[in-house]
Design a protein around this motif. Structure first.
Motif, PDB file in Angstrom:
ATOM      1  N   VAL A  26      -1.523   6.249  -7.214  1.00 20.58           N
ATOM      2  CA  VAL A  26      -1.724   5.653  -5.894  1.00 20.58           C
ATOM      3  C   VAL A  26      -2.677   6.513  -5.063  1.00 20.58           C
ATOM      4  N   SER A  45      -4.875   1.502   4.051  1.00 26.23           N
ATOM      5  CA  SER A  45      -4.178   1.752   2.786  1.00 26.23           C
ATOM      6  C   SER A  45      -3.220   2.926   2.925  1.00 26.23           C
ATOM      7  N   ILE A  49       0.993   3.162   2.363  1.00 27.76           N
ATOM      8  CA  ILE A  49       1.755   4.149   1.584  1.00 27.76           C
ATOM      9  C   ILE A  49       2.815   4.805   2.457  1.00 27.76           C
ATOM     10  N   SER A  82       5.020  -0.958 -12.014  1.00 24.54           N
ATOM     11  CA  SER A  82       4.021  -0.171 -11.312  1.00 24.54           C
ATOM     12  C   SER A  82       2.800   0.075 -12.196  1.00 24.54           C
ATOM     13  N   ILE A  86      -0.998  -1.185 -11.455  1.00 21.31           N
ATOM     14  CA  ILE A  86      -2.097  -0.228 -11.306  1.00 21.31           C
ATOM     15  C   ILE A  86      -3.213  -0.510 -12.318  1.00 21.31           C
ATOM     16  N   PHE A 120      -1.350  -1.718  -0.832  1.00 22.34           N
ATOM     17  CA  PHE A 120      -0.794  -0.376  -1.034  1.00 22.34           C
ATOM     18  C   PHE A 120       0.698  -0.317  -0.716  1.00 22.34           C
ATOM     19  N   LEU A 123       2.038  -1.436  -4.083  1.00 18.30           N
ATOM     20  CA  LEU A 123       1.878  -0.398  -5.102  1.00 18.30           C
ATOM     21  C   LEU A 123       2.896   0.727  -4.929  1.00 18.30           C
ATOM     22  N   THR A 124       3.118   1.132  -3.697  1.00 13.75           N
ATOM     23  CA  THR A 124       4.048   2.230  -3.445  1.00 13.75           C
ATOM     24  C   THR A 124       5.497   1.786  -3.605  1.00 13.75           C
ATOM     25  N   ASN A 127       7.308   2.067  -7.016  1.00 15.91           N
ATOM     26  CA  ASN A 127       7.448   3.405  -7.588  1.00 15.91           C
ATOM     27  C   ASN A 127       8.830   3.955  -7.243  1.00 15.91           C
ATOM     28  N   GLN A 166      -1.967  11.226   3.709  1.00 14.95           N
ATOM     29  CA  GLN A 166      -2.695  10.069   3.180  1.00 14.95           C
ATOM     30  C   GLN A 166      -4.004   9.850   3.940  1.00 14.95           C
TER      31      GLN A 166
END
Length: 214
Positions: A26, A45, A49, A82, A86, A120, A123-124, A127, A166
């Motif tokens: 990420v 983004s 996160i 995940s 990705i 994002f 995506l996070t 996880n 970030q």
């Protein structure tokens, strides 16, 4: 009370940096976002996160160790999801980058800040390592039986620390993108996409390995 708040805030800041500093898939995607699309999109983004980091820290602080076994049992599934996500993003970016290389297109990708934020967040969120990490750190704090101020300070400081780091990554990517020419930016973008795919494959393999273990 103030001692509890400052102690919890310090612990939260360290926790937020602890989960944010390791550069994984990420983080690599965030650097590429700044490189190719500039700081505004990369900052959105970064906010995505940090939003999930804060949410997971809140859940961990409220639920403590109750959540950890459930997340750990399904860790392999989350890692596979995940990794697939990705890899899919990396392939999509690689395809676009190669097309841009072939046409020598100089403009940046048309990506909105809101779309980058949502991407994002997703995506996070898949996880599980982030949630387990915060559970391990905040479980004792959540069960200490003190006032609400300590846990609130812990969560707020963790979220701010995560966002700050970030944003540093977003700024690094954006500054580097502006310091090189359009052709070099396209080439670096292609290389970054390949690295993202490789990182995604690594996450996917880790997830499959977790499922294979009894």
């Amino acid at each position: 009370m103030w001692d509890e708040i400052w102690t919890s805030a310090g612990a939260g800041a360290l926790a937020g940096l602890g989960v944010a500093l390791p550069l994984g898939a990420v983080g690599a995607l965030l650097l590429r976002e700044g490189l190719v699309n500039g700081f505004r999109v990369a900052a959105a983004s970064a906010a995505g996160i940090a939003t999930v980091d804060t949410l997971y820290c809140t859940v961990a602080t409220l639920a403590g160790a109750v959540v950890a076994p459930t997340v750990q049992r399904h860790r392999g599934v989350f890692l596979i999801l995940s990794g697939l996500l990705i890899v899919a993003i990396g392939v999509r970016q690689l395809r676009r980058g190669l097309m841009r290389q072939a046409r020598a297109v100089s403009e940046v990708e048309q990506v909105s800040a809101s779309a980058a934020y949502v991407r994002f967040v997703g995506l996070t969120a898949v996880n599980p390592t982030t949630l387990v990490y915060f559970v391990a750190l905040s479980g004792a704090l959540a069960t200490r039986g003190g006032s609400w101020a300590g846990p609130a300070a812990f969560v707020a400081a963790a979220g701010v620390a995560s966002l700050a780091w970030q944003l540093v990554l977003a700024a690094i990517g954006a500054l580097f993108g502006r310091s090189v020419g359009a052709g070099a930016t396209r080439t670096i973008g292609v290389v970054a996409s390949v690295l993202v795919i490789a990182l995604g494959i690594g996450v996917l393999a880790n997830g499959l390995g977790s499922l294979a273990r009894p």
